[in-house]
Write a protein that holds these residues in place. Structure first.
Motif, mmCIF file in Angstrom:
data_model
loop_
_atom_site.group_PDB
_atom_site.id
_atom_site.type_symbol
_atom_site.label_atom_id
_atom_site.label_comp_id
_atom_site.label_asym_id
_atom_site.label_seq_id
_atom_site.Cartn_x
_atom_site.Cartn_y
_atom_site.Cartn_z
ATOM 1 N N MET A 252 6.649 4.525 17.329
ATOM 2 C CA MET A 252 7.594 4.314 16.234
ATOM 3 C C MET A 252 7.166 5.220 15.079
ATOM 4 O O MET A 252 5.996 5.269 14.737
ATOM 5 C CB MET A 252 7.589 2.848 15.755
ATOM 6 N N GLY A 253 8.096 5.953 14.499
ATOM 7 C CA GLY A 253 7.771 6.775 13.340
ATOM 8 C C GLY A 253 7.492 8.221 13.680
ATOM 9 O O GLY A 253 7.083 8.572 14.786
ATOM 10 N N GLU A 254 7.714 9.083 12.685
ATOM 11 C CA GLU A 254 7.524 10.519 12.842
ATOM 12 C C GLU A 254 6.036 10.881 12.880
ATOM 13 O O GLU A 254 5.169 10.070 12.532
ATOM 14 C CB GLU A 254 8.189 11.264 11.687
ATOM 15 N N ILE A 255 5.765 12.130 13.271
ATOM 16 C CA ILE A 255 4.391 12.626 13.299
ATOM 17 C C ILE A 255 4.113 13.287 11.954
ATOM 18 O O ILE A 255 4.223 14.511 11.788
ATOM 19 C CB ILE A 255 4.188 13.606 14.474
ATOM 20 N N ILE A 256 3.783 12.460 10.972
ATOM 21 C CA ILE A 256 3.511 12.913 9.613
ATOM 22 C C ILE A 256 2.310 12.140 9.078
ATOM 23 O O ILE A 256 1.967 11.063 9.586
ATOM 24 C CB ILE A 256 4.725 12.705 8.680
ATOM 25 N N SER A 257 1.674 12.660 8.053
ATOM 26 C CA SER A 257 0.453 12.056 7.516
ATOM 27 C C SER A 257 0.636 10.593 7.081
ATOM 28 O O SER A 257 -0.226 9.753 7.361
ATOM 29 C CB SER A 257 -0.076 12.885 6.348
ATOM 30 N N PRO A 258 1.745 10.229 6.391
ATOM 31 C CA PRO A 258 1.891 8.830 5.983
ATOM 32 C C PRO A 258 1.968 7.845 7.148
ATOM 33 O O PRO A 258 1.803 6.635 6.944
ATOM 34 C CB PRO A 258 3.204 8.833 5.192
ATOM 35 N N ASN A 259 2.224 8.344 8.367
ATOM 36 C CA ASN A 259 2.299 7.454 9.521
ATOM 37 C C ASN A 259 0.981 7.357 10.282
ATOM 38 O O ASN A 259 0.888 6.619 11.265
ATOM 39 C CB ASN A 259 3.393 7.928 10.481
ATOM 40 N N CYS A 260 -0.033 8.101 9.849
ATOM 41 C CA CYS A 260 -1.339 8.022 10.506
ATOM 42 C C CYS A 260 -2.091 6.792 10.012
ATOM 43 O O CYS A 260 -2.039 6.444 8.830
ATOM 44 C CB CYS A 260 -2.151 9.279 10.216
ATOM 45 N N HIS A 261 -2.800 6.164 10.910
ATOM 46 C CA HIS A 261 -3.632 5.013 10.574
ATOM 47 C C HIS A 261 -5.014 5.530 10.139
ATOM 48 O O HIS A 261 -5.441 6.586 10.595
ATOM 49 C CB HIS A 261 -3.813 4.116 11.791
ATOM 50 N N PRO A 262 -5.731 4.777 9.317
ATOM 51 C CA PRO A 262 -5.443 3.433 8.830
ATOM 52 C C PRO A 262 -4.503 3.433 7.622
ATOM 53 O O PRO A 262 -4.347 4.441 6.938
ATOM 54 C CB PRO A 262 -6.818 2.898 8.429
ATOM 55 N N PHE A 263 -3.927 2.245 7.413
ATOM 56 C CA PHE A 263 -3.094 2.011 6.243
ATOM 57 C C PHE A 263 -3.889 1.172 5.244
ATOM 58 O O PHE A 263 -4.629 0.267 5.625
ATOM 59 C CB PHE A 263 -1.809 1.280 6.636
ATOM 60 N N ILE A 264 -3.718 1.503 3.978
ATOM 61 C CA ILE A 264 -4.443 0.832 2.897
ATOM 62 C C ILE A 264 -3.444 0.339 1.860
ATOM 63 O O ILE A 264 -2.504 1.048 1.506
ATOM 64 C CB ILE A 264 -5.440 1.793 2.216
ATOM 65 N N GLU A 265 -3.655 -0.869 1.387
ATOM 66 C CA GLU A 265 -2.810 -1.409 0.318
ATOM 67 C C GLU A 265 -3.609 -2.471 -0.430
ATOM 68 O O GLU A 265 -4.494 -3.121 0.142
ATOM 69 C CB GLU A 265 -1.540 -2.025 0.910
#
Length: 261
Positions: A80-93
């Motif tokens: 799911m999702g494009e191959i772009i930096s914002p879609n790379c893990h890990p996610f931080i919030e």
């Protein structure tokens, strides 16, 4: 699917050899890589939307000692999702009380309407990032109702309820870190393993060493680790995930779209 990795110990250890073995799997998971080293006062995160074996930045990182007690890694096969930096893990919030959360995910959310409202709030366009935003919203609601910070036990109980519900008809292999606890969950057979020895806990999608003591993570449970020890363990839920032709077609169609097929 993606692959995920976690190292959890009571003291910092060098783990370059295991990370190199993990990232060598990137031929089959070419859509990005991530590395998170959780220090006591900051999260050090690197990630790129390129194959790990082709990343000069990752080579530079691994050419020096990677030392930590809470380390997470991810290689991505985009479902799911494009191959772009914002879609790379890990996610931080961060939550409303300035507690930072990190999440990496191996799996796919096929159906969970509660995540839909985060499509316009996330930085990328993955179901994984939406999971983190949803969890943080629920933690904020809990702490607002309580009128103060949650305890680690309260957070574990809350995440256990959320993850059990999220796992219905969805593949949900998760590693989450909230600054205190490392949460581990798997609901698909033979997709997550652990090694527990004097160095601490190492958890990965496939065993990374020849040690015969690697064991499958018990499915349908949430575990919480601190300093290389299990501090909380849930009762099992009933939401084992099994691939069907429907699931496979959804994933295959998305992967073809990424390649313009």
């Amino acid at each position: 699917m993606c692959e995920i990795f976690c190292f959890n110990s009571d003291k910092p250890k060098q783990i370059n050899q295991c990370l190199e073995c993990f990232y060598n799997h990137s031929e089959d998971h070419p859509h990005g890589w991530g590395l998170a080293n959780m220090q006591s006062d900051e999260f050090v995160i690197d990630k790129e939307p390129v194959k790990a074996s082709c990343s000069e930045h990752l080579k530079d990182i691994l050419s020096n000692p990677v030392v930590g007690k809470n380390v997470f890694a991810h290689i991505r096969l985009a479902t799911m999702g494009e191959i772009i930096s914002p879609n790379c893990h890990p996610f931080i919030e961060a939550d409303d009380n300035n507690r930072s959360w990190m999440l990496i995910h191996n799996g796919t959310i096929f159906d969970y309407p509660k995540l839909n409202k985060y499509v316009d709030k996330e930085s990328g366009d993955t179901d994984s990032e939406r999971i983190l935003l949803y969890i943080i919203d629920e933690v904020n609601k809990f702490e607002k109702t309580k009128g103060g910070l949650s305890t680690i036990r309260e957070r574990f109980n809350l995440l256990n309820e959320l993850i059990a519900d999220l796992s219905k008809d969805n593949k949900l292999n998760l590693m989450i870190y909230d600054g205190d606890l490392t949460y581990i969950h798997s609901n698909m057979r033979e997709t997550l393993y652990y090694l527990n020895n004097e160095d601490g806990f190492m958890i990965a999608s496939t065993p990374l060493t020849d040690d015969e003591n690697w064991m499958e993570v018990e499915m349908n449970k949430l575990f919480a680790l601190v300093d290389g020890q299990i501090v909380f363990e849930s009762e099992p839920h009933e939401n084992e995930f099994v691939f069907t032709e429907k699931h496979l077609k959804i994933m295959e169609d998305h992967i073809k779209s990424l390649h313009g097929d």
